[in-house]
Design a protein around this motif. Structure first.
Motif, PDB file in Angstrom:
ATOM      1  N   GLY A 162       0.828  -1.211   0.000  1.00  9.19           N
ATOM      2  CA  GLY A 162       0.000   0.000   0.000  1.00  9.19           C
ATOM      3  C   GLY A 162       0.859   1.257   0.000  1.00  9.19           C
ATOM      4  N   LEU A 163       1.915   1.259   0.815  1.00  8.94           N
ATOM      5  CA  LEU A 163       2.803   2.422   0.872  1.00  8.94           C
ATOM      6  C   LEU A 163       3.497   2.635  -0.477  1.00  8.94           C
ATOM      7  N   LEU A 164       3.944   1.528  -1.096  1.00  9.87           N
ATOM      8  CA  LEU A 164       4.608   1.641  -2.400  1.00  9.87           C
ATOM      9  C   LEU A 164       3.641   2.218  -3.442  1.00  9.87           C
ATOM     10  N   LEU A 165       2.374   1.760  -3.424  1.00 14.95           N
ATOM     11  CA  LEU A 165       1.396   2.271  -4.383  1.00 14.95           C
ATOM     12  C   LEU A 165       1.136   3.764  -4.145  1.00 14.95           C
ATOM     13  N   LEU A 166       1.025   4.142  -2.869  1.00  9.72           N
ATOM     14  CA  LEU A 166       0.811   5.559  -2.556  1.00  9.72           C
ATOM     15  C   LEU A 166       1.986   6.389  -3.054  1.00  9.72           C
ATOM     16  N   PHE A 167       3.193   5.859  -2.844  1.00 16.46           N
ATOM     17  CA  PHE A 167       4.393   6.565  -3.299  1.00 16.46           C
ATOM     18  C   PHE A 167       4.407   6.654  -4.834  1.00 16.46           C
ATOM     19  N   GLY A 168       4.060   5.533  -5.497  1.00 16.55           N
ATOM     20  CA  GLY A 168       3.989   5.540  -6.959  1.00 16.55           C
ATOM     21  C   GLY A 168       2.962   6.546  -7.459  1.00 16.55           C
ATOM     22  N   PHE A 169       1.831   6.656  -6.754  1.00 14.48           N
ATOM     23  CA  PHE A 169       0.776   7.602  -7.104  1.00 14.48           C
ATOM     24  C   PHE A 169       1.301   9.039  -7.018  1.00 14.48           C
ATOM     25  N   ALA A 170       2.018   9.325  -5.933  1.00 14.04           N
ATOM     26  CA  ALA A 170       2.594  10.664  -5.764  1.00 14.04           C
ATOM     27  C   ALA A 170       3.617  10.960  -6.866  1.00 14.04           C
ATOM     28  N   MET A 171       4.437   9.955  -7.205  1.00 11.63           N
ATOM     29  CA  MET A 171       5.446  10.148  -8.254  1.00 11.63           C
ATOM     30  C   MET A 171       4.781  10.360  -9.616  1.00 11.63           C
ATOM     31  N   SER A 172       3.620   9.715  -9.799  1.00 10.84           N
ATOM     32  CA  SER A 172       2.861   9.872 -11.022  1.00 10.84           C
ATOM     33  C   SER A 172       2.366  11.318 -11.174  1.00 10.84           C
ATOM     34  N   TRP A 173       1.901  11.909 -10.072  1.00  9.94           N
ATOM     35  CA  TRP A 173       1.465  13.315 -10.119  1.00  9.94           C
ATOM     36  C   TRP A 173       2.638  14.243 -10.361  1.00  9.94           C
ATOM     37  N   LEU A 174       3.800  13.895  -9.756  1.00 13.56           N
ATOM     38  CA  LEU A 174       5.000  14.688 -10.030  1.00 13.56           C
ATOM     39  C   LEU A 174       5.312  14.607 -11.526  1.00 13.56           C
ATOM     40  N   GLY A 175       5.175  13.391 -12.094  1.00 15.37           N
ATOM     41  CA  GLY A 175       5.422  13.201 -13.524  1.00 15.37           C
ATOM     42  C   GLY A 175       4.446  14.007 -14.366  1.00 15.37           C
ATOM     43  N   ALA A 176       3.168  14.018 -13.968  1.00 14.93           N
ATOM     44  CA  ALA A 176       2.168  14.777 -14.720  1.00 14.93           C
ATOM     45  C   ALA A 176       2.544  16.249 -14.756  1.00 14.93           C
ATOM     46  N   LEU A 177       2.980  16.750 -13.609  1.00 17.20           N
ATOM     47  CA  LEU A 177       3.390  18.158 -13.537  1.00 17.20           C
ATOM     48  C   LEU A 177       4.574  18.415 -14.474  1.00 17.20           C
ATOM     49  N   ILE A 178       5.568  17.523 -14.425  1.00 17.77           N
ATOM     50  CA  ILE A 178       6.752  17.693 -15.284  1.00 17.77           C
ATOM     51  C   ILE A 178       6.347  17.632 -16.757  1.00 17.77           C
ATOM     52  N   GLY A 179       5.485  16.681 -17.102  1.00 21.93           N
ATOM     53  CA  GLY A 179       5.054  16.547 -18.492  1.00 21.93           C
ATOM     54  C   GLY A 179       4.382  17.806 -19.009  1.00 21.93           C
ATOM     55  N   LEU A 180       3.525  18.425 -18.184  1.00 17.50           N
ATOM     56  CA  LEU A 180       2.786  19.611 -18.607  1.00 17.50           C
ATOM     57  C   LEU A 180       3.687  20.825 -18.719  1.00 17.50           C
ATOM     58  N   VAL A 181       4.722  20.874 -17.867  1.00 11.80           N
ATOM     59  CA  VAL A 181       5.575  22.055 -17.862  1.00 11.80           C
ATOM     60  C   VAL A 181       6.710  21.915 -18.884  1.00 11.80           C
ATOM     61  N   VAL A 182       7.290  20.719 -18.946  1.00 12.59           N
ATOM     62  CA  VAL A 182       8.483  20.535 -19.787  1.00 12.59           C
ATOM     63  C   VAL A 182       8.116  20.204 -21.244  1.00 12.59           C
ATOM     64  N   ARG A 183       7.114  19.370 -21.456  1.00 12.36           N
ATOM     65  CA  ARG A 183       6.517  19.061 -22.753  1.00 12.36           C
ATOM     66  C   ARG A 183       7.343  18.196 -23.715  1.00 12.36           C
ATOM     67  N   ALA A 243       9.741  15.419 -25.308  1.00 14.43           N
ATOM     68  CA  ALA A 243      10.072  14.072 -24.836  1.00 14.43           C
ATOM     69  C   ALA A 243      11.519  13.982 -24.334  1.00 14.43           C
ATOM     70  N   GLU A 244      12.434  14.564 -25.090  1.00 15.46           N
ATOM     71  CA  GLU A 244      13.840  14.450 -24.684  1.00 15.46           C
ATOM     72  C   GLU A 244      14.123  15.240 -23.422  1.00 15.46           C
ATOM     73  N   ALA A 245      13.533  16.429 -23.350  1.00 14.19           N
ATOM     74  CA  ALA A 245      13.722  17.243 -22.154  1.00 14.19           C
ATOM     75  C   ALA A 245      13.118  16.541 -20.942  1.00 14.19           C
ATOM     76  N   ILE A 246      11.969  15.885 -21.146  1.00 15.87           N
ATOM     77  CA  ILE A 246      11.331  15.164 -20.041  1.00 15.87           C
ATOM     78  C   ILE A 246      12.259  14.062 -19.526  1.00 15.87           C
ATOM     79  N   SER A 247      12.838  13.298 -20.458  1.00 15.06           N
ATOM     80  CA  SER A 247      13.736  12.224 -20.037  1.00 15.06           C
ATOM     81  C   SER A 247      14.898  12.792 -19.223  1.00 15.06           C
ATOM     82  N   ALA A 248      15.438  13.924 -19.679  1.00 14.80           N
ATOM     83  CA  ALA A 248      16.573  14.523 -18.984  1.00 14.80           C
ATOM     84  C   ALA A 248      16.163  14.990 -17.594  1.00 14.80           C
ATOM     85  N   VAL A 249      15.027  15.687 -17.505  1.00 17.91           N
ATOM     86  CA  VAL A 249      14.580  16.212 -16.212  1.00 17.91           C
ATOM     87  C   VAL A 249      14.266  15.063 -15.255  1.00 17.91           C
ATOM     88  N   ALA A 250      13.571  14.031 -15.769  1.00 17.00           N
ATOM     89  CA  ALA A 250      13.217  12.897 -14.919  1.00 17.00           C
ATOM     90  C   ALA A 250      14.478  12.212 -14.405  1.00 17.00           C
TER      91      ALA A 250
END
Lengths: 319, 278
Positions: B160-181, B183-190
């Protein structure tokens, strides 16, 4: 009666670039309004503001009587949007795309299903309905995109360059589908780079350039500004140009113009086929090496030439 | 001339929680179809972690001995689980940027639907992938000698903790995707986010041997808390620490993960509300 679309003084800037510099648009309900302009003129920005995707930096806009900034949800209930890139999910089938958007319009699962089947039939996509969109041709994607955008029978439709990049057959099919929407009573605002498309579909056209409306009127009014068909004669050698110019100048009232490379002479054609025949007959005894001879309808370039004195090439800098 | 003044197909009822739930469910189904239709994606989230389990667990486990003589292979499992959850940052970011680039976000934003549903459906559907990853890794881990020794309830708590952590990381990813846009820059930032977080933590190495200042940095890294909490819940060997986060891994892990979620989710929704294709 409140117009379907009313925008006043729309202004939008991106950093130093002023994308819109005070655009006014009024479209009465049931009208097809064409927004004509080159790349970067502000067409997409205008559509995005009217469809609630972008907030303008100045001015105001109402769609179906609702303020696009203050009440975007009411606007969204009334509109359908088909953008430039066929915004459909490639990994879903045509049917799944339609059902998904139908459900997101909150029309209920059953209605969404029925509308999807109806539209697949009407847009000639029934055979491809269960294939993923990745396998569709460009024309099929655009048809699906248009079908998706009208699934809720929106009162106001925004079509941003709906046929750019399509072949003639697909373009004609799409025009037909747009006309059906007009027949059902929808108001349509469509942007295009093609004068012919605006001419075919629009009741009124606004020509937009550098973020401003530089002319507005019916297609006939605009064409009257531009002039009608042109006869173009291209010769192989510069030495023949003066003779050809003089000869063509005698046949028509307006003075002939010469192209940038100096080899093509154009004159406005008033007498249609008769004028072409006269010109051909007159050219023959001249003995010049004519490499091309034909008529040309006014293009977007001609509209811009007539309105601004410059051509509508994409890299053009606005005066 | 006009026969329509409003659209009968679209209800005019005010947006309700039920509407948001139905939007999310419809979009969740979309992502589940994506997962089913992209087997390579499923392979990516299962084979990679399995490779880690085998390489680190078997090879390094044989070569490296932990202080106190406990198994390095067992010690590693929690680290690999957590690292796999971190990889959702880039996969979510790329998916969101893709929707944005091909105009789907424009379409969704022009609909009278819930604005949070698009991102919520994506991050929630990522939980499905995360659960598949965790299950496969756990099975492979059990095959090569990893054991859960703190009871089933505690082990489920770790999942459960791992899933919650994965969920939080997913939202962090969504934020990065919307701001960075891009694909290559996203890979670098991630990469720039994930790599230091992973290696400046106790995921792969015990922190005992580090200089005091570096050890403090690593102990306060949220990844260390999640990893240490999982070790405790799985009953795997974990050298105790005396700093606050090292001594209270479970509450720290939950609190830090929730904090990341509470910051990134609203920011991502805010970025989404003004995002348009270029």
């Amino acid at each position: 009666m409140e117009p379907a679309i009313r925008a006043e003084g729309l202004y939008k800037r991106y950093g130093d670039h002023e994308a819109l510099r005070g655009v006014d648009v009024t479209v009465p309900a049931g009208e097809v309004f064409g927004v004509l302009g080159p790349n970067g003129a502000g067409k997409t920005t205008t559509v995005r503001i009217l469809s609630t995707l972008l907030v303008p930096d100045g001015g105001q806009a109402f769609v179906s009587g609702h303020d696009v900034v203050r009440d975007p949800r009411a606007v969204r209930r009334a509109i359908g949007l088909a953008g430039q890139y066929a915004a459909v999910d490639e990994k879903l089938t045509g049917r799944e795309n339609l059902r998904l958007i139908g459900t997101l319009y909150r029309m209920g699962r059953r209605t969404a299903k029925a509308r999807a089947d109806e539209l697949l039939e009407r847009f000639s996509l029934r055979d491809a309905a269960n294939r993923v969109v990745k396998t569709y041709s460009g024309g099929m994607r655009r048809r699906l995109d248009l079908a998706v955008s009208i699934i809720a029978e929106p009162a106001v439709m925004f079509l941003d360059e709906p046929t750019t990049g399509l072949d003639l057959t697909s373009r004609l099919a799409l025009w037909e589908m747009i006309r059906e929407q007009v027949a059902r009573g929808a108001t349509v605002l469509l942007t295009t780079q093609y004068l012919e498309e605006a001419d075919q579909l629009a009741d009124r056209i606004a020509v937009i350039d550098g973020g401003r409306v530089i002319a507005e009127g019916t297609p006939d009014e605009l064409k009257a500004k531009v002039g009608g068909e042109q006869l173009e004669v291209t010769v192989a050698h510069h030495r023949d140009v003066p003779a050809v110019t003089a000869l063509l100048g005698r046949l028509v009232v307006a003075p002939p113009t010469t192209s940038a490379d100096g080899l093509t002479v154009s004159v406005p054609l008033h007498d249609g086929f008769g004028g072409v025949a006269d010109a051909a007959a007159a050219l023959r005894p001249l003995g010049a090496a004519v490499t091309d001879f034909g008529t040309r309808r006014p293009s977007l370039d001609d509209v811009f030439l007539a309105l601004t004195g410059t051509t509508a090439t994409p890299e053009r800098t606005t005066p | 001339m006009t026969t329509i003044t409003s659209t009968p197909l679209v209800p005019v009822a005010p947006p309700a929680l039920a509407g948001a739930a139905s939007d999310t469910a419809a979009l969740f189904a979309r992502h589940v179809r994506h997962i089913a239709r992209t087997p390579e994606k499923l392979l990516g989230v299962t084979l990679m972690p399995v490779a880690y389990v085998v390489i680190f667990g078997v090879l390094f486990g044989a070569a490296i001995a932990l202080p106190g003589g406990s198994s390095y292979g067992e010690y590693l499992m929690a680290g690999i689980f957590t690292q796999t959850m971190l990889s959702t940052v880039s996969s979510t970011a790329l998916g969101v940027a893709d929707d944005l680039g091909n105009g789907l976000v424009d379409r969704f934003r022009s609909l009278p639907m819930s604005q949070g549903a698009v991102l919520l459906a994506r991050t929630a559907s990522n939980l499905v992938l995360s659960l598949v990853s965790i299950t496969v890794m756990a099975l492979v881990g059990l095959l090569i000698g990893w054991r859960v020794s703190a009871g089933a309830a505690a082990a489920l708590g770790a999942v459960g903790l791992l899933l919650l952590f994965g969920f939080a990381m997913s939202w962090l990813g969504a934020l990065i995707g919307l701001v960075v846009r891009g694909a290559e820059a996203i890979s670098a930032v991630a990469f720039l986010i994930v790599m230091p977080l992973t290696f400046l933590s106790n995921a792969f190495i015990p922190l005992n041997g580090l200089p005091a200042w570096l050890r403090a940095v690593c102990e306060w890294n949220p990844i260390s808390s999640v990893v240490a909490a999982c070790r405790e819940l799985f009953g795997n060997p974990a050298p105790a620490g005396d700093s606050f986060p090292a001594a209270h891994p479970i509450p720290m892990a939950v609190a830090l993960t929730l904090a990341v979620l509470l910051v990134t989710a609203p920011l991502a929704v805010r970025a989404y509300r003004s995002a348009v294709a270029r």
